[in-house]
Design an enzyme around this catalytic site. Structure first.
Site, short mmCIF file in Angstrom:
data_model
loop_
_atom_site.label_atom_id
_atom_site.label_comp_id
_atom_site.label_asym_id
_atom_site.label_seq_id
_atom_site.Cartn_x
_atom_site.Cartn_y
_atom_site.Cartn_z
N ARG A 127 0.50 -1.44 -0.07
CA ARG A 127 -0.47 -0.16 0.14
C ARG A 127 0.87 1.45 -0.10
O ARG A 127 0.76 2.67 -0.38
CB ARG A 127 -0.92 -0.23 1.12
CG ARG A 127 -1.95 -0.13 0.84
CD ARG A 127 -3.64 0.46 2.08
NE ARG A 127 -2.82 0.04 3.14
CZ ARG A 127 -2.95 -0.93 4.49
NH1 ARG A 127 -3.67 -2.20 3.71
NH2 ARG A 127 -2.89 -1.42 5.67
N ARG A 150 0.07 -1.58 16.33
CA ARG A 150 -1.10 -2.32 16.10
C ARG A 150 -1.80 -3.65 16.68
O ARG A 150 -2.25 -3.97 17.17
CB ARG A 150 -1.75 -1.30 15.16
CG ARG A 150 -1.74 0.21 15.31
CD ARG A 150 -2.13 0.73 13.61
NE ARG A 150 -4.13 0.84 14.12
CZ ARG A 150 -4.49 0.55 13.04
NH1 ARG A 150 -3.97 0.68 11.26
NH2 ARG A 150 -5.48 0.75 12.96
#
Ligand code: AMP
Length: 197
Positions: A127, A150
């Site tokens: 990405r 995360r």
């Protein structure tokens, strides 16, 4: 129909929720999107959220529960909603059950999109390379460093909600490594909704 999409960051919850919104008229409720709007508006909530999101940490439970409780009451949720990014902790999951009961709403499905950590790291690298190539801005929390934080938060605080739903027989799983359309088909099969055209 009201449902939850669960899974680690980058599993494709947002992508699947927006496809399901379009195909089945269910409202996508992304707490991450709500927080990003708050950041963009420069509100007090936004100032608090900016730092926490960039650190890959979680916002306080009470704030998130109140945010989702108010949002569910909006008229556009009447046909049903897809929770994307909520609940993220056991207290959020427990409060959700309570508030749905108070509102007289059912939770028809809890679907986990399963993707191993290594695949998530590869996805983020792809990405970022793509947004660098086409000059678009990447999400400021979309870095390998933040992803690792995360993921630690996901395994420590969010994954424990899986057994919570499993115990009550509500948890269904789909393979998040499959191509996007196939993941959608698996979700639709779990939901028992006809696939259109
Ligand atoms: P997302 O777009 O769902 O990946 O969320 C982006 C960030 O927003 C997360 O890393 C958290 O910092 C925050 N966030 C979103 N939803 C929640 C939630 N239910 N509870 C706590 N923090 C949240």
């Amino acid at each position: 129909m009201n449902m939850i999409l669960l899974g680690p960051p980058g599993a494709g919850k947002g992508t699947q929720a927006s496809i399901l919104e379009e195909r089945h008229g269910l409202k996508q409720l992304s707490t991450g999107d709500m927080l990003r709007s708050a950041v963009a508006s420069g509100s007090e909530l936004g100032r608090q959220a900016k730092q926490i999101m960039e650190d890959g940490q979680l916002m306080p439970d009470d704030l998130m529960i109140e945010m989702i409780s108010r949002r569910i009451d909006e008229p556009d949720c009447r046909k049903g909603f897809i929770l994307d990014g909520f609940p993220r902790t056991v207290p959020q999951a427990e409060s959700l059950d309570e508030l749905l009961e108070q509102k007289g709403l059912a939770l028809e499905a809890v679907i986990e999109i399963k993707v191993p950590d290594e695949a998530l790291v590869r996805r983020i690298e792809t990405r970022r390379a793509e947004s660098a190539r086409n000059g678009s801005a990447a999400r400021s929390d979309d870095t390998v460093e933040t992803l690792n934080k995360r993921l630690a938060v996901y395994h420590g605080q969010t994954a424990p909600i899986l057994p919570y739903y499993e115990r009550t027989g509500r948890l269904k799983q789909v393979d998040g490594l499959a191509p996007i359309e196939e993941v959608t088909a698996q979700i639709e099969e779990v939901l028992g909704v006809a696939v259109k055209g």
